[in-house]
Enzyme design. Structure first.
Site, PDB file in Angstrom:
ATOM      1  N   ASP A 197      -8.351  -3.242 -15.211  1.00  0.00           N
ATOM      2  CA  ASP A 197      -7.378  -3.807 -16.152  1.00  0.00           C
ATOM      3  C   ASP A 197      -6.677  -2.671 -16.895  1.00  0.00           C
ATOM      4  OD1 ASP A 197      -5.978  -5.213 -18.101  1.00  0.00           O
ATOM      5  OD2 ASP A 197      -7.746  -5.634 -19.315  1.00  0.00           O
ATOM      6  N   ASP A 203      -2.707  -1.386 -23.533  1.00  0.00           N
ATOM      7  CA  ASP A 203      -2.747  -2.335 -22.412  1.00  0.00           C
ATOM      8  C   ASP A 203      -2.534  -3.763 -22.902  1.00  0.00           C
ATOM      9  OD1 ASP A 203      -3.541  -2.536 -19.447  1.00  0.00           O
ATOM     10  OD2 ASP A 203      -4.776  -4.084 -20.395  1.00  0.00           O
ATOM     11  N   ASP A 205      -2.501  -7.618 -23.499  1.00  0.00           N
ATOM     12  CA  ASP A 205      -3.525  -8.652 -23.319  1.00  0.00           C
ATOM     13  C   ASP A 205      -2.851 -10.010 -23.101  1.00  0.00           C
ATOM     14  OD1 ASP A 205      -5.717 -10.321 -23.350  1.00  0.00           O
ATOM     15  OD2 ASP A 205      -6.713  -9.256 -24.988  1.00  0.00           O
ATOM     16  N   ASP A 234       5.952  -3.914 -11.730  1.00  0.00           N
ATOM     17  CA  ASP A 234       5.187  -2.669 -11.747  1.00  0.00           C
ATOM     18  C   ASP A 234       3.710  -2.921 -12.026  1.00  0.00           C
ATOM     19  OD1 ASP A 234       5.187   0.328 -11.873  1.00  0.00           O
ATOM     20  OD2 ASP A 234       4.479  -0.057 -13.905  1.00  0.00           O
ATOM     21  N   HIS A 238      -3.234  -4.137 -11.974  1.00  0.00           N
ATOM     22  CA  HIS A 238      -3.923  -3.966 -13.261  1.00  0.00           C
ATOM     23  C   HIS A 238      -3.711  -5.167 -14.177  1.00  0.00           C
ATOM     24  CE1 HIS A 238      -4.440   0.196 -12.010  1.00  0.00           C
ATOM     25  NE2 HIS A 238      -3.155   0.201 -11.708  1.00  0.00           N
ATOM     26  N   GLU A 264       4.375  -4.264  -6.944  1.00  0.00           N
ATOM     27  CA  GLU A 264       3.729  -3.005  -6.555  1.00  0.00           C
ATOM     28  C   GLU A 264       2.222  -3.180  -6.710  1.00  0.00           C
ATOM     29  OE1 GLU A 264       2.977   1.538  -8.045  1.00  0.00           O
ATOM     30  OE2 GLU A 264       3.257  -0.133  -9.422  1.00  0.00           O
TER      31      GLU A 264
END
Length: 495
Positions: A197, A203, A205, A234, A238, A264
């Site tokens: 992740d 990052d 959420d 993109d 993740h 991707e």
């Protein structure tokens, strides 16, 4: 159906002089005339590095080169007005425009906050190595330069699942944010490092419903503002695939438009994970064929020791061709970049013949192969390297053959280690269609191949200009076609 071709209209080292949107506008008519149908442009929003940012370090999705933020009004590629003008010109020329969308992470926060976190082991993010404690993190985005225009949404630590920097101790580590939506990582399909992740920066959420709603609002605003035809997504390995299911369904439903989308999911040696992603998104998204690009890379390095019969093995275009976007190179695989896996120059025309002149896949041409590039950067050896990428001779010939000639029933001749070929019989509605393609990664070779009895008596020549002698197709639709060593020949009717 007419053969379609995509162009990635940028490379990592494109000059940070604000000229790309104008360049795209000026080139639109020519691109359409040489056989390009759709263009993937880079992230249009302001990144944390301002005018030097390639856009993959998202700061403000609503700033398309309009506000004085991060030291600049324009982005690396130009201003908002130039972007809108370029897309309108391209669409007027008959091109479709796909915009790069970076929703995995944000960087360059305006303020820090005290954030509850747990530190994790980098190699196994599911392993916590601390109890909950507070760090000072760059997680508050207020966008003072924009002043609430278009959206008043403020991003704070409740909008992020992880960070990698503690500002108070100046320590780098991977920290799992303990917010009200979860104390661990989000569910992603990629199990590298236990859970992949977390990639970089702050990052996002997607368990936070306010975040999902804000990104839907932004998607609506973005489409209405720039009038794009689709998206390149993109870093999707993740991210929770359920988010893009929701996001795309919302936008496609609201605008009643397909919005062609390619993701991707870069897993060059793990086709299974890519197929799992396609299943999880129920075929809403096409994917770049990373395994095919890896095969090209290996073939170009191994020379005559590579078995050309295996060039399509374990690839997306072989397994699920309708969702495969095939490519030879991109901005991540080019020399000195993060996923460097550059196909050697001698093999590039061969690789382009494979993606452009076969019936399966949606090919994507890389900017440097059409325009060339020259740049300097620091390599893994910490030394500076000067790179020159020459534009690919005969690429426009291959594009011409794809658009006008490469149609009809396909016949395979994958029967020799160092020489493979295929033919396309042609289509009655296109007078000059039908061709034979022959590839060698070793010595001069020839192969008898069938192009169809409808071509009996016709003279075929090598459009690549590698073989000077013509070939006359026999009464049975067969002919002996030749290729020089380490090259490709494309045989079609002499005009």
């Amino acid at each position: 159906m007419e053969n379609f071709t995509m162009l990635q209209f940028f490379e990592w080292y494109y000059p940070a002089d604000g000229s790309l949107w104008q360049h795209f506008k000026n080139e639109s008519q020519r691109l359409k005339s040489i056989g390009i149908d759709s263009v993937w442009i880079p992230p249009a929003h302001k990144g944390m590095e301002g005018a030097d940012s390639s856009g993959y370090d998202s700061y403000d999705l609503y700033d398309l080169g309009e506000f004085d933020q991060k030291g600049s009004v324009r982005t690396k590629y130009g201003t908002k007005e130039e972007l809108i003008d370029a897309i309108a010109t391209a669409k007027g020329a008959g091109l479709q425009v796909y915009c790069d969308v970076v929703l995995n992470h944000m960087g360059g926060a305006d303020e820090t906050e005290m954030v509850p976190v747990k530190e994790v082991t980098p190699e196994n993010r599911n392993e916590f190595v601390s109890d909950t404690f507070e760090i000072e993190a760059y997680t508050k985005f207020t966008f003072p330069g924009r002043g609430g225009k278009y959206s008043q949404f403020v991003w704070d630590f409740q909008c992020f699942s992880g960070v990698d920097y503690n500002a108070s101790s100046e320590q780098n580590a991977i920290y799992s944010i303990q917010n009200q939506y979860g104390g661990g990582w989000q569910d992603v399909l990629d199990l590298e490092n236990g859970n992949y992740d977390y990639l970089m920066l702050s990052d996002i959420d997607f368990r936070n419903p306010h975040v999902r709603q804000e990104l839907k609002n932004w998607g609506e605003w973005f489409i209405e503002t720039v009038n794009c035809d689709g998206f390149r997504l993109d870093a999707i390995k993740h991210m929770d695939p359920a988010f893009f299911n929701e996001w795309l369904d919302h936008l496609r439903g609201k605008f009643q438009k397909e919005f062609y989308t390619v993701g991707e999911y870069w897993a060059p040696y793990d086709l299974g994970s890519m197929l799992a992603y396609i299943e999880a998104t129920e075929k809403r998204v096409s994917l770049f064929d990373a395994p095919l690009q890896a095969n090209f890379f290996r073939a170009s390095k191994e020379n005559e020791h590579y078995d050309l019969r295996t060039i399509l093995d374990d690839t997306l275009v072989q397994t699920m061709p309708e969702l495969a976007v095939t490519l030879v190179e991109n901005h991540d695989t080019q020399p000195l970049q993060s996923l460097e896996q550059t196909v050697e120059g001698w093999f590039r025309p061969i690789a382009y013949a494979v993606i452009l002149l076969r019936e399966a896949g949606y090919p994507c041409i890389f900017y440097t192969d059409l325009y060339g590039s020259k740049y300097k950067d620091i390599g893994p050896d910490e030394q500076e390297h000067e790179i020159t990428l020459e534009k690919l001779d005969r690429l426009e010939t291959l594009l011409y053959v794809r658009k006008n000639i490469a149609y009809g029933a396909q016949h395979e001749y994958f029967d020799e280690i160092n020489c493979i070929g295929w033919t396309l019989e042609g289509d009655e509605s296109r007078d000059i269609s039908g061709c034979a393609v022959l590839i060698s990664n070793h010595e001069n070779a020839s192969k008898k191949m069938y192009v169809g009895q409808q071509h009996a008596g016709k003279t075929f020549v090598d459009y690549m200009g590698n073989i000077g002698e013509a070939v006359v197709i026999g009464e049975d639709g067969n002919a002996e076609f030749s290729v020089n060593g380490r090259s490709v020949s494309v045989w079609a009717v002499q005009q």
